[in-house]
Design a protein around this motif. Structure first.
Motif, mmCIF file in Angstrom:
data_model
loop_
_atom_site.group_PDB
_atom_site.id
_atom_site.type_symbol
_atom_site.label_atom_id
_atom_site.label_comp_id
_atom_site.label_asym_id
_atom_site.label_seq_id
_atom_site.Cartn_x
_atom_site.Cartn_y
_atom_site.Cartn_z
ATOM 1 N N SER A 1 28.050 39.888 42.330
ATOM 2 C CA SER A 1 27.215 39.917 43.292
ATOM 3 C C SER A 1 27.578 39.871 44.920
ATOM 4 C CB SER A 1 25.996 38.694 43.362
ATOM 5 O OG SER A 1 27.061 37.417 43.602
ATOM 6 N N GLY A 2 26.902 39.960 45.709
ATOM 7 C CA GLY A 2 27.378 40.286 47.182
ATOM 8 C C GLY A 2 27.692 39.079 47.659
ATOM 9 N N ALA A 3 27.353 37.782 47.228
ATOM 10 C CA ALA A 3 27.689 36.607 47.572
ATOM 11 C C ALA A 3 29.296 36.332 47.582
ATOM 12 C CB ALA A 3 26.966 35.240 47.007
ATOM 13 N N ALA A 4 30.132 36.022 48.719
ATOM 14 C CA ALA A 4 31.426 36.057 48.588
ATOM 15 C C ALA A 4 32.002 34.956 47.613
ATOM 16 C CB ALA A 4 32.112 35.980 49.928
ATOM 17 N N ASP A 5 31.122 33.731 47.570
ATOM 18 C CA ASP A 5 31.705 32.625 46.925
ATOM 19 C C ASP A 5 31.496 32.877 45.414
ATOM 20 O OD1 ASP A 5 28.716 32.698 47.046
ATOM 21 O OD2 ASP A 5 28.649 30.418 47.243
ATOM 22 N N GLN A 6 30.699 33.798 44.814
ATOM 23 C CA GLN A 6 30.405 33.918 43.539
ATOM 24 C C GLN A 6 31.208 35.271 42.963
ATOM 25 O OE1 GLN A 6 26.023 34.229 43.536
ATOM 26 N NE2 GLN A 6 26.206 32.147 42.623
ATOM 27 N N ASN A 7 31.195 36.268 43.772
ATOM 28 C CA ASN A 7 31.731 37.502 43.643
ATOM 29 C C ASN A 7 33.737 37.447 43.429
ATOM 30 O OD1 ASN A 7 33.140 40.252 43.783
ATOM 31 N ND2 ASN A 7 31.189 40.891 44.534
ATOM 32 N N VAL A 8 33.906 37.732 42.006
ATOM 33 C CA VAL A 8 35.537 37.543 41.750
ATOM 34 C C VAL A 8 36.108 38.496 42.623
ATOM 35 C CG1 VAL A 8 36.840 37.966 39.833
ATOM 36 C CG2 VAL A 8 34.529 37.111 39.260
ATOM 37 N N ALA A 9 35.591 39.585 42.740
ATOM 38 C CA ALA A 9 36.446 40.581 43.616
ATOM 39 C C ALA A 9 36.692 40.200 45.073
ATOM 40 C CB ALA A 9 36.028 42.090 43.670
#
Length: 429
Positions: free
Chosen positions: A246-254
């Motif tokens: 997803s676009g949320a930085a705290d969830q996005n693994v990348a």
């Protein structure tokens, strides 16, 4: 409604005892009715008498007899005519019709059977033969009652099944809305690069997922996933994977590494992360294919990992179509998979199509797979289109090819490197 298409309830008698079978005895001779009626009543039958066919037909509405014993030759309506009229009436249950005749010739039996008679008795009637024939009829009636009872149970089960299916359909329609919501944006523009997405499940919900997200000021991440199988299991896995992309930085693994101040996770490292997650954390036999790419929209540089997903197709400005990548292994199958790592540069006028196997493996019932050659033909035919217009035209072509019988989800990511606008000099007057 005729008997053939009605299945009423079978009413059991009190205390588990079967109710006496109802017999309608039809004969214009009172003496014959008395003689046969006595034998039937002694055998436990409930007997109603009628002196003519018309009287018997009038009694049938309220009585609904189990058996009709009718003399063949009577004034007015004959036994044969009564049989025809009886069979033509709407009934809740089957009635066993026996014709009584003084001369049971082969032609008479054929006419009687054609009229709907079940059996024949020749006068004078022996009591033992009469009861034996009715006993055979009893077996037919019991079988019919059991069939009706089974049909009633089946109908109730089907009604419940339809109610359950309707509830499932409602849930799946809502799930489809939620799944479509996983793709928050269907198009994006990053400098000269234009991104367009297509997500078309074969059923209510599917196992495909596409999307993109910005990494930093000059890079964007894009992905295409295809989970094995269809339906709820595949949709649940795509939902979980979408959280990690997803676009949320705290969830996005990348983006987690970028959030900590270092560079984003490389495409190959992301594929290995998902592979470990599938093998170590998920108790499932599912796997998925994937393409994940980092795209530098300032330079056109592409870093990509291919994990079992169909080859991306690069179309050059002159119409040529080039196949990118060597394939790689799917995610979630092997402990030490080999993924294909690819790097190349997009140039102005190029477009890159990443399509799921629901497109390349589309087929009609009697035809071959569309294949990469078919996809190339579609790309060349629609070279003058761009963005969603191109994707919708491609989806229409695929549906036409498989004649509307598409069995797999269809998804695609289209990356177009737009050429800079040219200045057109107007002639001076």
């Amino acid at each position: 409604m005729n008997f053939a298409n009605r299945t009423p309830e079978v009413t059991p008698s009190p205390k588990g005892k079967r109710q006496a079978r109802k017999v309608l005895l039809v004969d214009d001779s009172r003496a014959q009715r008395n003689l046969i009626g006595v034998q039937l009543r002694r055998a436990g039958y409930a007997v109603t008498e009628a002196a003519s066919g018309d009287e018997a037909l009038a009694l049938c509405d309220g009585l609904e007899p189990d058996f009709i014993l009718s003399d063949w030759v009577m004034p007015g309506m004959s036994g044969l005519d009564l049989c025809r009229a009886f069979r033509a009436r709407a009934r809740k249950v089957y009635g066993y019709f026996v014709l009584l005749t003084s001369n049971a010739e082969e032609g008479d039996i054929a006419r009687g059977l054609d009229a709907g008679a079940d059996d024949f008795l020749t006068k004078p009637i022996a009591g033992q033969e009469l009861l034996a024939r009715l006993s055979a009829g009893e077996r037919i009636l019991r079988i019919e009652e059991e069939l009706r009872a089974s049909n009633d149970q089946l109908r109730r089960a089907l009604d419940k099944l339809e109610e359950t299916q309707a509830a499932i359909d409602r849930d799946l329609r809502e799930a489809r809305k939620l799944q479509q919501g996983l793709v928050r944006e269907r198009a994006g523009r990053f400098g000269p690069l234009q991104l367009s997405l297509l997500l078309r499940p074969a059923g209510h919900i599917g196992g495909d997922l596409v999307g993109f997200f910005p990494i930093n000021a000059d890079r964007v991440g894009l992905y295409a996933l295809d989970v094995s199988g269809h339906g709820v299991t595949a949709a649940l896995l795509t939902a979980q994977l979408s959280v990690h992309l997803s676009g949320a930085a705290d969830q996005n693994v990348a983006l987690r590494a970028a959030q900590a101040g270092s560079d984003a996770v490389t495409p190959a490292a992301l594929a290995h992360f998902f592979n470990n997650m599938m093998l170590e954390e998920m108790s499932t036999d599912s796997y998925f294919t994937m393409i994940y790419a980092e795209l530098n929209h300032l330079t056109g540089r592409v870093q990509m990992v291919q994990a079992g997903h169909p080859h991306p197709m690069l179309q050059k400005p002159d119409g040529r179509v080039l196949k990118i990548g060597n394939g790689g292994m799917p995610v979630g199958v092997f402990d030490n998979p080999i993924f294909d790592e690819i790097e190349f540069t997009l140039e102005p006028g190029d477009r890159l199509l990443i399509a799921s196997d629901g497109i390349t493996e589309a087929s009609s019932s009697a035809g071959p797979l569309l294949g990469e050659e078919g996809l190339e033909a579609i790309m060349r035919t629609n070279a003058f289109l761009s963005g969603h217009a191109f994707l919708e035209s491609m989806a229409w072509s695929v549906s036409e090819y498989c004649r509307g019988e598409r069995l797999d989800d269809m998804s695609a990511v289209l990356i177009e490197y737009l050429r800079p606008a040219e200045t057109v000099k107007l002639p001076r007057h």
